[in-house]
Scaffold this active site. Structure first.
Site, PDB file in Angstrom:
ATOM      1  N   ARG A  30     127.185  41.532 -99.727  1.00 33.52           N
ATOM      2  CA  ARG A  30     127.642  41.161 -98.387  1.00 33.52           C
ATOM      3  C   ARG A  30     127.992  39.669 -98.389  1.00 33.52           C
ATOM      4  O   ARG A  30     127.369  38.868 -99.077  1.00 33.52           O
ATOM      5  CB  ARG A  30     126.566  41.487 -97.367  1.00 33.52           C
ATOM      6  CG  ARG A  30     126.369  43.011 -97.244  1.00 33.52           C
ATOM      7  CD  ARG A  30     125.201  43.352 -96.365  1.00 33.52           C
ATOM      8  NE  ARG A  30     125.409  42.887 -95.000  1.00 33.52           N
ATOM      9  CZ  ARG A  30     125.861  43.641 -94.002  1.00 33.52           C
ATOM     10  NH1 ARG A  30     126.169  44.901 -94.224  1.00 33.52           N
ATOM     11  NH2 ARG A  30     125.995  43.141 -92.806  1.00 33.52           N
ATOM     12  N   SER A  31     128.985  39.307 -97.620  1.00 32.30           N
ATOM     13  CA  SER A  31     129.532  37.948 -97.683  1.00 32.30           C
ATOM     14  C   SER A  31     128.511  36.869 -97.328  1.00 32.30           C
ATOM     15  O   SER A  31     128.549  35.775 -97.886  1.00 32.30           O
ATOM     16  CB  SER A  31     130.763  37.819 -96.785  1.00 32.30           C
ATOM     17  OG  SER A  31     130.415  38.009 -95.426  1.00 32.30           O
ATOM     18  N   PHE A  33     125.438  36.673 -98.177  1.00 29.59           N
ATOM     19  CA  PHE A  33     124.664  36.347 -99.373  1.00 29.59           C
ATOM     20  C   PHE A  33     125.537  35.710-100.449  1.00 29.59           C
ATOM     21  O   PHE A  33     125.072  34.858-101.201  1.00 29.59           O
ATOM     22  CB  PHE A  33     123.921  37.582 -99.871  1.00 29.59           C
ATOM     23  CG  PHE A  33     122.843  37.990 -98.920  1.00 29.59           C
ATOM     24  CD1 PHE A  33     121.599  37.373 -98.949  1.00 29.59           C
ATOM     25  CD2 PHE A  33     123.077  38.938 -97.948  1.00 29.59           C
ATOM     26  CE1 PHE A  33     120.607  37.702 -98.049  1.00 29.59           C
ATOM     27  CE2 PHE A  33     122.092  39.284 -97.033  1.00 29.59           C
ATOM     28  CZ  PHE A  33     120.859  38.663 -97.085  1.00 29.59           C
ATOM     29  N   ASP A  46     128.853  56.389-109.917  1.00 28.31           N
ATOM     30  CA  ASP A  46     129.714  57.460-110.406  1.00 28.31           C
ATOM     31  C   ASP A  46     129.693  58.669-109.481  1.00 28.31           C
ATOM     32  O   ASP A  46     128.675  58.966-108.849  1.00 28.31           O
ATOM     33  CB  ASP A  46     129.252  57.913-111.796  1.00 28.31           C
ATOM     34  CG  ASP A  46     129.471  56.843-112.844  1.00 28.31           C
ATOM     35  OD1 ASP A  46     130.648  56.521-113.102  1.00 28.31           O
ATOM     36  OD2 ASP A  46     128.483  56.334-113.391  1.00 28.31           O
ATOM     37  N   GLU A  56     121.540  44.303-110.396  1.00 32.08           N
ATOM     38  CA  GLU A  56     121.206  42.996-110.967  1.00 32.08           C
ATOM     39  C   GLU A  56     121.701  41.939-109.994  1.00 32.08           C
ATOM     40  O   GLU A  56     122.860  41.968-109.577  1.00 32.08           O
ATOM     41  CB  GLU A  56     121.904  42.838-112.314  1.00 32.08           C
ATOM     42  CG  GLU A  56     121.618  41.530-113.000  1.00 32.08           C
ATOM     43  CD  GLU A  56     122.328  41.413-114.342  1.00 32.08           C
ATOM     44  OE1 GLU A  56     122.320  40.295-114.889  1.00 32.08           O
ATOM     45  OE2 GLU A  56     122.897  42.402-114.815  1.00 32.08           O
ATOM     46  N   GLN A  94     117.314  58.666-111.186  1.00 33.57           N
ATOM     47  CA  GLN A  94     116.395  57.532-111.340  1.00 33.57           C
ATOM     48  C   GLN A  94     115.733  57.159-110.025  1.00 33.57           C
ATOM     49  O   GLN A  94     116.284  57.362-108.965  1.00 33.57           O
ATOM     50  CB  GLN A  94     117.115  56.329-111.939  1.00 33.57           C
ATOM     51  CG  GLN A  94     118.101  55.653-111.010  1.00 33.57           C
ATOM     52  CD  GLN A  94     118.839  54.511-111.700  1.00 33.57           C
ATOM     53  OE1 GLN A  94     118.765  54.318-112.898  1.00 33.57           O
ATOM     54  NE2 GLN A  94     119.570  53.743-110.930  1.00 33.57           N
TER      55      GLN A  94
END
Length: 101
Positions: A30-31, A33, A46, A56, A94
């Protein structure tokens, strides 16, 4: 978490996602941050993927506080045309931060 200058961390989304076989997504910072100096590498969800997303985060030139539950990223969805090949890789399903396998 306090993102110290130039620190890199792996985080997991609170939400799980289940993508249809013909929809993929791009995760973008988001801008607000980005303006604080944070960045994330290009991250694709995917088509057919299900589970929590591991991201990350890279710190900038000064400390930034990230709190649990803060919306720091969003997903841009795209339709996959033609015969899609749904995700069936090693990260399917996951939960939590998942290190490279």
């Amino acid at each position: 978490i306090v993102m110290q200058p130039y620190m890199k961390v792996l985080v997991s989304t609170l939400e799980s996602i289940e993508m249809p076989e013909d929809i993929a997504g791009f995760i973008e910072l988001r801008s607000t941050f980005a303006r604080l100096g944070l960045s994330i590498p290009p991250t694709i969800i995917d088509a057919g993927f299900r589970g929590q997303i591991t991201l990350e985060i890279h710190g900038g030139a000064f400390p930034v506080i990230l709190r649990k539950g803060v919306r720091f990223a969003h997903v841009v969805f795209m339709r996959v045309e033609g015969k899609p090949k749904p995700y069936s890789g090693k990260y399917q399903g996951q939960r939590g931060v998942t290190l490279p396998r």
